[in-house]
Write an enzyme that holds these catalytic residues in place. Structure first.
Site, PDB file in Angstrom:
ATOM      1  N   ARG A  82       0.828  -1.220   0.000  1.00  0.00           N
ATOM      2  CA  ARG A  82       0.000   0.000   0.000  1.00  0.00           C
ATOM      3  C   ARG A  82       0.857   1.263   0.000  1.00  0.00           C
ATOM      4  NH1 ARG A  82      -3.608   2.930   4.053  1.00  0.00           N
ATOM      5  NH2 ARG A  82      -5.571   3.338   2.994  1.00  0.00           N
ATOM      6  N   ILE A 102      -7.206   7.048  -1.184  1.00  0.00           N
ATOM      7  CA  ILE A 102      -7.053   5.593  -1.231  1.00  0.00           C
ATOM      8  C   ILE A 102      -7.981   5.114  -0.117  1.00  0.00           C
ATOM      9  CG2 ILE A 102      -5.007   5.689   0.301  1.00  0.00           C
ATOM     10  CD1 ILE A 102      -3.922   3.201  -1.097  1.00  0.00           C
ATOM     11  N   SER A 103      -8.838   4.150  -0.399  1.00  0.00           N
ATOM     12  CA  SER A 103      -9.848   3.721   0.583  1.00  0.00           C
ATOM     13  C   SER A 103      -9.198   3.173   1.849  1.00  0.00           C
ATOM     14  CB  SER A 103     -10.744   2.640  -0.019  1.00  0.00           C
ATOM     15  OG  SER A 103     -11.486   3.153  -1.091  1.00  0.00           O
ATOM     16  N   GLN A 104      -9.969   3.244   2.949  1.00  0.00           N
ATOM     17  CA  GLN A 104      -9.553   2.640   4.212  1.00  0.00           C
ATOM     18  C   GLN A 104      -9.482   1.122   4.004  1.00  0.00           C
ATOM     19  OE1 GLN A 104     -12.273   3.524   7.406  1.00  0.00           O
ATOM     20  NE2 GLN A 104     -11.262   2.111   8.811  1.00  0.00           N
TER      21      GLN A 104
END
Ligand code: SAH
Length: 216
Positions: free
Chosen positions: A37, A63-65
């Site tokens: 990530r 960027i999504s959780q």
């Protein structure tokens, strides 16, 4: 120490946190445990790369959780070789998780700059997915039908093109609501004309902007 070894410990910790928060599908946890990530965000944010939070990626997007990515991926119930369409490629994080799960991945992003960045990120990490720059509220009819469609931005309503592009037995996972919070919906196509809808928890996404979404 290589980058990957340096981040192995925080990444494993993240996986444990997701397990504690209720993520059960070991295949999803394993995929999240593999995705670098940190390579998808600005170096200034690397210290937070494996925190369970959304982070900025430019263009006002995030960027999504990881927890959200895990929940949406679990809901898709992916089998090896399933054809999955993602709306909102963003950083390509969710896209990489889908690839790791053995899905055949298609993804649409409305920001051309993010589309180019995502393409490069996937290439660098050796993942293969079909990407397109455009309005995902219309789906991607060229490759339809899909076994799963995941929308990673908050929609005002369920776009009918997405429903229409589901295979029989296919699942659409989409957050629907206002600009403050959205309810995660899972819609399964039972037959040519029948659908089943389950409402899950509330989440907070950036807006889905397009012809069948919010006006930009
Ligand atoms: N899945 C991404 C999440 C990015 S945030 C990740 O894992 O990083 C949601 C993304 O949806 C943003 O990049 C935003 O630009 C994009 N988006 C919003 N509306 C869209 C639309 N109509 N079509 C395609 N992408 C859209």
């Amino acid at each position: 120490m290589t980058d990957d070894r340096r981040y192995a410990r925080p990444r494993n910790k993240l996986v444990e946190q997701l397990r504690e928060k209720g993520v059960k599908d070991e295949r999803v946890l394993m995929a999240i445990g593999k995705i670098p990530r940190h390579t998808l965000i600005d170096t200034a944010l690397h210290g937070k790369a494996y925190h369970d939070t959304a982070l900025p990626i430019g263009m006002g997007q995030t960027i999504s959780q990881p927890y959200t990515v895990a929940v949406q991926t679990e809901l898709l119930e992916i089998q090896q070789g399933d054809k999955i369409l993602e709306i909102g490629t963003g950083s390509a994080y969710q896209c990489m998780v889908l690839c790791e799960m053995g899905a055949d991945v298609f993804s649409v992003e409305r920001h051309t700059e993010l589309y180019h960045r995502a393409k490069e990120a996937l290439r660098k990490q050796g993942y293969r997915a079909m990407l397109k720059a455009g309005d995902g509220t219309l789906g991607w009819s060229t490759y339809a039908p899909y076994d799963g469609i995941v929308v990673t931005a908050g929609a005002p309503v369920v776009p009918n093109d997405l429903i229409a592009q589901l295979n029989i037995g296919g699942r659409l996972v989409i957050p629907v609501g206002d600009n403050k919070k959205q309810m995660m919906l899972k819609i399964t196509r039972i037959s040519e004309t029948e659908y089943e809808q389950v409402e899950l928890d509330n989440f907070k996404f950036v807006p889905l902007i397009g012809e069948k979404g919010w006006k930009g």
